[in-house]
Design a protein around this motif. Structure first.
Motif, PDB file in Angstrom:
ATOM      1  N   HIS A  89      -7.579 -15.591  10.260  1.00 45.33           N
ATOM      2  CA  HIS A  89      -6.976 -16.903  10.024  1.00 45.33           C
ATOM      3  C   HIS A  89      -7.708 -17.993  10.821  1.00 45.33           C
ATOM      4  O   HIS A  89      -8.039 -19.048  10.297  1.00 45.33           O
ATOM      5  N   TYR A  90      -7.994 -17.701  12.077  1.00 48.28           N
ATOM      6  CA  TYR A  90      -8.694 -18.685  12.912  1.00 48.28           C
ATOM      7  C   TYR A  90     -10.169 -18.819  12.530  1.00 48.28           C
ATOM      8  O   TYR A  90     -10.683 -19.920  12.374  1.00 48.28           O
ATOM      9  N   LEU A  91     -10.849 -17.678  12.371  1.00 49.67           N
ATOM     10  CA  LEU A  91     -12.298 -17.732  12.152  1.00 49.67           C
ATOM     11  C   LEU A  91     -12.655 -18.383  10.824  1.00 49.67           C
ATOM     12  O   LEU A  91     -13.624 -19.127  10.726  1.00 49.67           O
ATOM     13  N   PHE A  92     -11.885 -18.076   9.788  1.00 56.80           N
ATOM     14  CA  PHE A  92     -12.257 -18.574   8.456  1.00 56.80           C
ATOM     15  C   PHE A  92     -11.381 -19.746   8.001  1.00 56.80           C
ATOM     16  O   PHE A  92     -11.530 -20.219   6.882  1.00 56.80           O
ATOM     17  N   GLN A  93     -10.434 -20.151   8.869  1.00 55.84           N
ATOM     18  CA  GLN A  93      -9.574 -21.307   8.573  1.00 55.84           C
ATOM     19  C   GLN A  93      -8.848 -21.137   7.237  1.00 55.84           C
ATOM     20  O   GLN A  93      -8.810 -22.060   6.427  1.00 55.84           O
ATOM     21  N   ILE A  94      -8.318 -19.934   7.049  1.00 48.80           N
ATOM     22  CA  ILE A  94      -7.611 -19.597   5.808  1.00 48.80           C
ATOM     23  C   ILE A  94      -6.134 -19.394   6.141  1.00 48.80           C
ATOM     24  O   ILE A  94      -5.817 -18.690   7.102  1.00 48.80           O
ATOM     25  N   PRO A  95      -5.225 -19.991   5.339  1.00 44.91           N
ATOM     26  CA  PRO A  95      -3.799 -19.757   5.609  1.00 44.91           C
ATOM     27  C   PRO A  95      -3.458 -18.265   5.479  1.00 44.91           C
ATOM     28  O   PRO A  95      -4.053 -17.564   4.651  1.00 44.91           O
ATOM     29  N   GLU A  96      -2.495 -17.801   6.280  1.00 47.25           N
ATOM     30  CA  GLU A  96      -2.154 -16.369   6.238  1.00 47.25           C
ATOM     31  C   GLU A  96      -1.679 -15.943   4.854  1.00 47.25           C
ATOM     32  O   GLU A  96      -1.815 -14.786   4.475  1.00 47.25           O
ATOM     33  N   SER A  97      -1.116 -16.890   4.090  1.00 46.95           N
ATOM     34  CA  SER A  97      -0.620 -16.538   2.751  1.00 46.95           C
ATOM     35  C   SER A  97      -1.761 -16.103   1.832  1.00 46.95           C
ATOM     36  O   SER A  97      -1.538 -15.464   0.811  1.00 46.95           O
TER      37      SER A  97
END
Ligand code: NDP
Ligand code: MG
Length: 409
Positions: free
Chosen positions: A249-257
């Motif tokens: 989530h942090y590294l790729f800036q992707i929402p957990e959903s």
């Protein structure tokens, strides 16, 4: 001895000829944090096979001087840092390295030395945070195996990396797989979802209730990966996957959903990315950490290493959902992604205390979940602004987790 001149590195010798000068220009200087560990071993194997590209500028370790001596003999690093405060002054290592670095200032200076091109962050646990911070703060290229620093301090480290122009390259096999599946000019809008694979660990086929009787030995018996003790226990509890979810989530800036976990017992596909046009790209190899390490160290190039080919005609790949009963821990990890702030450091600290207590046989395997859950519930979510805030919450969460452990008896 040798010298460093800005971004150019030269062998210091009386008559440096132009040939050896050119050869050294694309030589990268590495500081290997956690050199005596399992990831450290794999890194050294990759470096050994690509000696003309990499030089070990410094190694950092806890206290395993015997192993450090072996490494020093082979790789001749310029500097050695040992964290253990009481270094055995009579150890053979000190004959060739009388000036072993030992203070935090020296550690910072080593990591931030202008000669250093690449820092590999492979200390185990929260102890790796300070060093990851030093590397990022100096704008270094950092190869991150120490997921705990991203989980605990993602809110601090990720914005800092942007400001300091520090490139963070994932070493964790799943995240390195995702890194390889993403196009170079990654457009996050083109990603439909990321699928992190999980081996399922040694207890994949066990019902949650049967976990109450498992022993430390059972938990240390990982089916596909050979790793350090702490991460092996994390793999058995599946907390490792929770940490990896937060890390992704942090590294790729992707929402957990948009991040899914799928159990894949053979550990051949290390993760996948599905794009909005319906294509899914997967990265595969036999389970061997040298593969993601070689990818990360190669930066934009492929480095040759010895590896065991996948025998596709004998391969059976299977996938399944995570076994019932473990949802609670994933719910906590997803909450960390959504709320951020101090929740990551609390989650991480409670887990570290619980794992340590399990290893010391103070609590049962299933108690690990209780310690994490009860500690996590104790703290309201709040913002973190500095690294000191992270250290403060880490301290408080550890105290609270110890209290929970006492209350279990
Ligand atoms: P190990 O336990 O095998 O090694 C840990 C290393 O950290 C050792 O070199 C140890 O030194 C050093 N160390 C411990 N405490 C300190 C300290 N306070 N200061 C300096 N050095 C210290 O761990 P792993 O190699 O398995 O894991 C390292 C990191 O990589 C972890 O964050 C883990 O989650 C991650 N990772 C590991 C994978 C694996 O396959 N092993 C896969 C993916 C991620 P010494 O032994 O000398 O005391
Ligand atoms: Mg992993």
């Amino acid at each position: 001895s040798w010298r460093c001149l800005g971004s150019l590195r030269l062998t210091y010798c009386s008559r440096a000829n132009i040939h050896s000068f050119n050869k050294l220009i694309d030589m990268k200087n590495i500081v290997l944090l956690g050199a005596t560990g399992s990831i450290g071993d794999s890194c050294l194997n990759v470096i050994r096979q690509n000696k003309k590209h990499f030089r070990l500028f410094g190694i950092v370790l806890g206290g395993n001087l015997d192993k450090a001596q072996k490494i020093a003999k082979e790789f001749n690093p310029q500097h050695i840092f040992v964290a253990e405060p009481d270094i055995d002054k009579s150890h053979d290592l000190l004959q060739s390295y009388p000036n072993i670095l030992n203070t935090e200032d020296e550690l910072q200076e080593l990591i931030q030395d202008p000669c250093v091109d690449i820092v590999i962050s492979a200390i185990s646990g929260f102890a790796g945070l300070k060093t990851s911070y030093f590397a990022i703060d100096a704008g270094k290229t950092i190869l991150i195996a120490n997921k705990e620093s991203i989980v605990a301090a993602g809110d601090i480290l990720m914005p800092l990396a942007k400001i300091k122009n520090s490139e963070i390259i994932p070493v964790d096999s799943e995240h390195n797989a995702i890194h390889q599946c993403l196009p170079l000019q990654k457009n996050l809008n083109e990603i439909s979802k990321i699928m992190i694979t999980a081996s399922g660990g040694p207890f994949r086929e066990k019902a949650f209730n049967d976990l109450s009787s498992v022993t430390l030995k059972d938990a240390l018996n990982h089916p596909t990966w050979n790793m350090g003790t702490k991460i092996t226990i994390d793999s058995a509890t599946l907390v490792n996957k929770c940490l990896e979810l937060i890390e992704a989530h942090y590294l790729f800036q992707i929402p957990e959903s948009q991040i899914e976990i799928v159990v894949h017992p053979q550990s051949i596909i290390h993760s996948m990315v599905t794009f909005i046009d319906g294509s899914t790209i997967a990265q595969m190899s036999n389970p061997n950490m040298e593969v993601p390490i070689a990818n990360a160290l190669g930066l934009d190039q492929r480095l040759p290493i010895d590896f065991e080919q996948i025998n596709f005609s004998e391969l059976n790949l299977s996938f399944e959902p995570i076994a019932d009963g473990r949802e609670v821990i994933f719910d906590i990890a997803r909450e960390v992604c959504n709320q951020k702030g101090n929740l990551g450091v609390i989650f991480n600290a409670s887990n570290e205390i619980a794992v340590e207590a399990f290893i010391n046989q103070q609590i049962s395997f299933i108690d690990i979940y209780k310690v994490i859950q009860r500690t996590f519930e104790y703290f309201p979510c709040s913002k973190v602004l500095t690294l000191e805030d992270i250290f403060e919450y880490d301290k408080q969460a550890r105290i609270q987790a110890e209290k929970v452990i006492k209350s279990l008896h």
